[in-house]
Design an enzyme around this catalytic site. Structure first.
Site, PDB file in Angstrom:
ATOM      1  N   MET A 229      -3.697  44.576 -14.229  1.00 46.20           N
ATOM      2  CA  MET A 229      -2.560  45.563 -13.836  1.00 46.20           C
ATOM      3  C   MET A 229      -2.230  45.306 -12.302  1.00 46.20           C
ATOM      4  SD  MET A 229      -3.852  49.157 -15.899  1.00 46.20           S
ATOM      5  CE  MET A 229      -5.592  49.308 -15.403  1.00 46.20           C
ATOM      6  N   HIS A 230      -3.298  44.957 -11.575  1.00 48.68           N
ATOM      7  CA  HIS A 230      -2.934  44.890 -10.180  1.00 48.68           C
ATOM      8  C   HIS A 230      -1.888  43.783 -10.015  1.00 48.68           C
ATOM      9  CE1 HIS A 230      -6.442  46.612  -7.752  1.00 48.68           C
ATOM     10  NE2 HIS A 230      -5.966  47.623  -8.553  1.00 48.68           N
ATOM     11  N   ASP A 231      -1.973  42.560 -10.868  1.00 50.94           N
ATOM     12  CA  ASP A 231      -0.936  41.533 -10.543  1.00 50.94           C
ATOM     13  C   ASP A 231       0.376  42.158 -10.871  1.00 50.94           C
ATOM     14  OD1 ASP A 231      -2.810  39.583 -10.166  1.00 50.94           O
ATOM     15  OD2 ASP A 231      -3.019  39.043 -12.183  1.00 50.94           O
TER      16      ASP A 231
END
Length: 250
Positions: A229-231
């Site tokens: 999700m950070h990506d």
């Protein structure tokens, strides 16, 4: 030493107190605080007399999450929150850990505290998982531990809204932890640790292994999904602007 960002003391026979006291950075996850916490929990692991750990902060701060510099480095894809496993220190500790959150628990700092076996909150302190205020999705295992420890509805609300809650607000919402006046938090935690220390160490370790086995097994897959999700979310230009603006003057 007063200059040491993490204090380590044997406050009773078989009970260790680990104190986060990085006043310069208000207990954000500076490099020295991360190193100090990791070394402290290694000492606990190596101490065959230790039966319980009290993890606490100083004054009105428990733990404050990522530093501005570390958030910007993540935004620049230079580091990841998985480069250090401080979020799992209490969970991986062989003996029970009590988070005496006498002060504010912010972002990853609040999530880290919730991975302890026991949690004690302060009525006057604020608690928040404020990742989304910066425009990126939560990390540090927060998407697992908040719904697990607080209940799905409240956990989801805290993660998605990024609102700030006083301990007394969480008490009104029915959190399953003691919520006490700030001055009462540490003494309560120490008394609880002393109660635990009356039990045989091998029994404490064996029961903890059993009780947290599912949480330990689930955490790696949650961390993997949080990184994914950070990506998608962390590297937006507006995230950098939010980090810069929200830390302005701080």
């Amino acid at each position: 030493m007063q200059d040491d960002p993490v204090g380590y003391s044997n406050i009773r026979d078989c009970v260790v107190q680990i104190t986060m006291q990085d006043r310069e950075h208000k207990n954000t996850f500076s490099g020295r605080l991360i190193t100090g916490l990791s070394e402290a929990f290694e000492r606990v692991r190596a101490d065959e007399r230790c039966k319980a750990v009290v993890l606490t902060g100083y004054d009105s701060y428990f733990a404050s999450g990522g530093t501005k510099e570390s958030l910007l480095q993540i935004q620049d894809r230079k580091i990841s929150f998985t480069d250090s496993n401080i979020y799992g220190l209490a969970l991986d500790c062989p003996v029970p850990v009590i988070s005496a959150m006498q002060g504010h628990g912010i972002g990853g700092g609040f999530a880290m505290g919730l991975f302890s076996d026991f949690v004690v909150l302060s009525q006057e302190s604020v608690y928040t998982t404020n990742f989304m205020q910066y425009g990126f999705t939560p990390g540090m295992g927060a998407t697992l531990v908040l719904p697990k420890k607080l209940g799905f509805s409240l956990g989801q609300e805290m993660l998605m809204s990024a609102k700030t809650y006083y301990g007394r607000d969480l008490k009104d919402r029915g959190v399953p932890f003691p919520v006490l006046r700030r001055a009462e938090v540490l003494p309560y935690a120490v008394e609880l640790a002393e109660n635990l220390a009356e039990k045989p160490r091998i029994s404490l370790i064996t029961l903890k292994d059993h009780l947290v086995s599912d949480l330990r097994a689930e955490l790696p897959s949650y961390i993997e999904r949080e990184v994914a999700m950070h990506d998608k979310t962390f590297h937006q230009p507006e995230v950098r602007d939010l980090i810069q603006s929200r830390y302005a003057g701080g």
